[in-house]
Scaffold this motif. Structure first.
Motif, PDB file in Angstrom:
ATOM      1  N   ALA A 102       0.823  -1.210   0.000  1.00  0.00           N
ATOM      2  CA  ALA A 102       0.000   0.000   0.000  1.00  0.00           C
ATOM      3  C   ALA A 102       0.852   1.253   0.000  1.00  0.00           C
ATOM      4  O   ALA A 102       0.534   2.239  -0.671  1.00  0.00           O
ATOM      5  N   ILE A 154      -4.047  -4.519   4.771  1.00  0.00           N
ATOM      6  CA  ILE A 154      -4.692  -3.213   4.606  1.00  0.00           C
ATOM      7  C   ILE A 154      -6.027  -3.187   5.340  1.00  0.00           C
ATOM      8  O   ILE A 154      -6.383  -2.190   5.980  1.00  0.00           O
ATOM      9  N   ALA A 176      -7.825   6.301   5.734  1.00  0.00           N
ATOM     10  CA  ALA A 176      -7.038   6.467   4.517  1.00  0.00           C
ATOM     11  C   ALA A 176      -6.332   7.820   4.509  1.00  0.00           C
ATOM     12  O   ALA A 176      -5.187   7.937   4.066  1.00  0.00           O
ATOM     13  N   VAL A 199       0.358   4.111  -2.743  1.00  0.00           N
ATOM     14  CA  VAL A 199      -0.103   5.436  -2.305  1.00  0.00           C
ATOM     15  C   VAL A 199       0.930   6.498  -2.672  1.00  0.00           C
ATOM     16  O   VAL A 199       0.582   7.587  -3.147  1.00  0.00           O
ATOM     17  N   LEU A 223      -8.103   3.079   0.089  1.00  0.00           N
ATOM     18  CA  LEU A 223      -6.970   3.964   0.371  1.00  0.00           C
ATOM     19  C   LEU A 223      -6.970   5.205  -0.526  1.00  0.00           C
ATOM     20  O   LEU A 223      -6.013   5.975  -0.522  1.00  0.00           O
ATOM     21  N   ASP A 236      -9.067  -2.699  -1.822  1.00  0.00           N
ATOM     22  CA  ASP A 236      -8.102  -2.075  -0.908  1.00  0.00           C
ATOM     23  C   ASP A 236      -7.616  -0.740  -1.455  1.00  0.00           C
ATOM     24  O   ASP A 236      -7.508   0.247  -0.716  1.00  0.00           O
ATOM     25  N   LEU A 287      -6.992  -0.501   8.357  1.00  0.00           N
ATOM     26  CA  LEU A 287      -8.099   0.442   8.268  1.00  0.00           C
ATOM     27  C   LEU A 287      -9.123   0.266   9.386  1.00  0.00           C
ATOM     28  O   LEU A 287     -10.071   1.046   9.481  1.00  0.00           O
ATOM     29  N   ARG A 293      -2.286   8.491   4.245  1.00  0.00           N
ATOM     30  CA  ARG A 293      -1.732   9.348   3.198  1.00  0.00           C
ATOM     31  C   ARG A 293      -0.829  10.431   3.805  1.00  0.00           C
ATOM     32  O   ARG A 293       0.229  10.750   3.253  1.00  0.00           O
TER      33      ARG A 293
END
Length: 536
Positions: free
Chosen positions: A64, A300, A309, A68, A127, A123, A304, A313
């Motif tokens: 991830a 993931i 998300a 991202v 995200l 997923d 969460l 980030r």
């Protein structure tokens, strides 16, 4: 055949600066080990290929992080520098790991791959990662892969063994092999006994019992790992690619082999112009990257359950995309705190503009200058190899100076300056939106949210009226113990104290449910933080 081999082997491993449209951005290019101007073949169009997941298991936070981070880079290029990014991602839905896992679970490799492919896409959506222009599956491109291999063989850069395997001949391209890494002491793929050189790698693997296979000129088999990316990227973008991205662990052998076989196929000196690599995600205190083989990963879905998300980030934004990144509760709390500070400023700026927050006169000329300087600093930082930590620092400095002037005051004299806070609020929302941080929580708003907002609005209004009534005071004369003189103290009337306590209790009880009320003298403001009960 010999002449074509000489064409491909005569050139040194030297990067050729592309001719075309200069974006004004500099990015670190793994081909040169330094920052280079990002020049695109077509004006304002970037062709971008990335290696997607091998869908045999759940995606974890290490995956991830890479997706991202590159999503942030693509958003910056498209939304800040107005580049149309055409992104293609491959889904590896057949390989050794998929076959092994399907045998362990006694299900079809195709079924296993489809299950985890859909999970991966869910997923990524959770995200807030933008999907590529198209996902391409390996199994949908077998005829193209076979034709790609045939041409490499025909160009004299691959050979077929008696066992039905096809290998890339690294000696055929001389010192061109090793564009990304120093190959001193590097050992090639293990397990094969019919290769001419240890560095040679499989383009086509002869089938084994109980394995899926496809027909080819060399017998039944399936593609090697690296050939899928070269074939699929070439099928969409042709003989030249602007940007290729992936985790740093893919640089060798995967990306190195992609370069070799693509340039051998196209008979060109430079197939991909820029290779961008993201750093590993480490568990705090561990030198090893997060991976399934080390059993030190977080899925993931599990992540969460504890964080949002937006928070993840921010966590990614606070380090350079090329840097290794330490994951821990402390680092996530730093990201959460940063996001909370940004959200609180937006809320307070709105409250000031609406007249709910009373402040002393604002020195708006200073804030206008700060805003202009911040916009320039952020753009400059992001043009310098996407330096998101420096950009976030500039944004947080702007917010700090805004907060310094948003101090509540009971008595206000002089004019108000809502316009500058409107401009600051718009910019903070805009630039965070460029990064993919949704300050308005639009992705979490449901059909019922409008009704909920109206209900909370009425509830807070009613509570404010009750507080105003409860806060009405009476003067009480008390004797100063030091001077003996009488002094006047202002206290809420005794029979109204229970109302104040009830108002405080309502505020405190609503907070865990995501409704945050802030009392500002006799006025109150509120906001809904969606997912708050999930985070705590």
């Amino acid at each position: 055949m010999l002449s074509s081999r000489n064409i491909c082997s005569r050139t040194e491993r030297k990067w050729i600066k592309p001719v075309g449209f200069d974006t004004g951005v500099k990015t670190y290019n793994s081909l040169t080990k330094q920052k280079e101007p990002l020049v695109l073949a077509q004006e304002r169009i970037a062709t971008w290929y990335s290696c997607g997941p091998t869908v045999y298991d759940h995606a974890h936070l290490g995956h991830a992080c890479s997706y991202v981070r590159f999503d942030i880079l693509q958003r910056i290029l498209s939304r800040l520098f107005e580049i149309n990014v055409i992104h293609v991602m491959v889904i590896t839905d057949i390989d050794d790991k998929i076959i092994q896992r399907s045998l362990e679970q006694n299900i079809s490799p195709t079924v296993l791959a489809r299950m985890h492919e859909e999970e991966f896409k869910r997923d990524m959506q959770a995200l807030q990662v933008l999907p590529p222009a198209v996902y391409m599956r390996v199994t949908d491109n077998i005829p193209q892969i076979v034709a790609f291999i045939e041409r490499i063989v025909g160009n004299g850069h691959a050979y077929v063994t008696s066992q039905g395997n096809v290998y890339f001949d690294t000696q055929s391209i001389g010192n061109r092999y090793g564009k990304l890494v120093n190959l001193g002491g590097v050992i090639g793929e293990m397990g094969a006994q019919d290769k001419r050189d240890p560095r040679d790698f499989a383009l086509w693997k002869a089938s084994k019992p109980h394995e899926p296979y496809w027909e080819s000129p060399w017998g039944q088999g399936r593609p090697g790992w690296h050939i899928e990316c070269s074939t699929i990227a070439s099928s969409v973008f042709g003989s030249q690619l602007d940007i290729h991205s992936g985790g740093i662990d893919l640089a060798f052998p995967h990306h190195e082999n992609e370069i070799a076989q693509s340039e051998a196929y196209h008979q060109c000196e430079q197939w991909g112009n820029y290779f961008l690599h993201s750093g590993h995600l480490h568990l705090k205190g561990s030198v090893e990257k997060m991976s399934k083989s080390l059993k030190n990963y977080v899925t993931i879905k599990d992540f969460l359950e504890s964080y949002t998300a937006n928070e993840f980030r921010l966590f990614c934004l606070l380090t350079r995309y090329r840097s290794a990144i330490d994951y821990s509760d402390a680092s996530m709390n730093d990201a959460r705190s940063t996001l909370s500070t940004i959200s609180a400023f937006c809320h307070n700026a709105q409250a000031y503009m609406q007249g709910h927050l009373q402040c002393q006169p604002i020195e708006d000329s200073i804030l206008w200058e700060r805003l202009s300087a911040t916009q320039s600093s952020v753009r400059k930082a992001l043009a310098d190899d996407f330096d998101t930590p420096k950009a976030v620092d500039a944004i947080m400095s702007l917010i700090h100076h805004g907060n310094c002037q948003l101090q509540p005051a009971t008595k206000v004299d002089g004019p108000r300056s809502p316009a500058v806070f409107g401009a600051m609020l718009s910019y903070v929302r805009e630039i965070m939106g460029v990064f993919g941080v949704d300050l308005l929580d639009r992705k979490e708003v449901h059909d019922s949210s409008g009704v909920l907002n109206n209900v909370v609005e009425e509830l807070v209004h009613f509570r404010s009226e009750v507080r105003k009534f409860a806060l009405s005071v009476e003067d009480q004369a008390q004797q100063d113990p030091q001077t003996g003189s009488e002094i006047q103290k202002r206290h809420p009337q005794p029979d109204r104290v229970p109302l104040l306590k009830a108002c405080d209790a309502l505020r405190n009880n609503l907070a865990p449910l995501g409704v945050h009320i802030k009392d500002r003298g006799t006025n109150s403001t509120w906001e809904i933080t969606r997912g708050e009960t999930r985070k705590n």
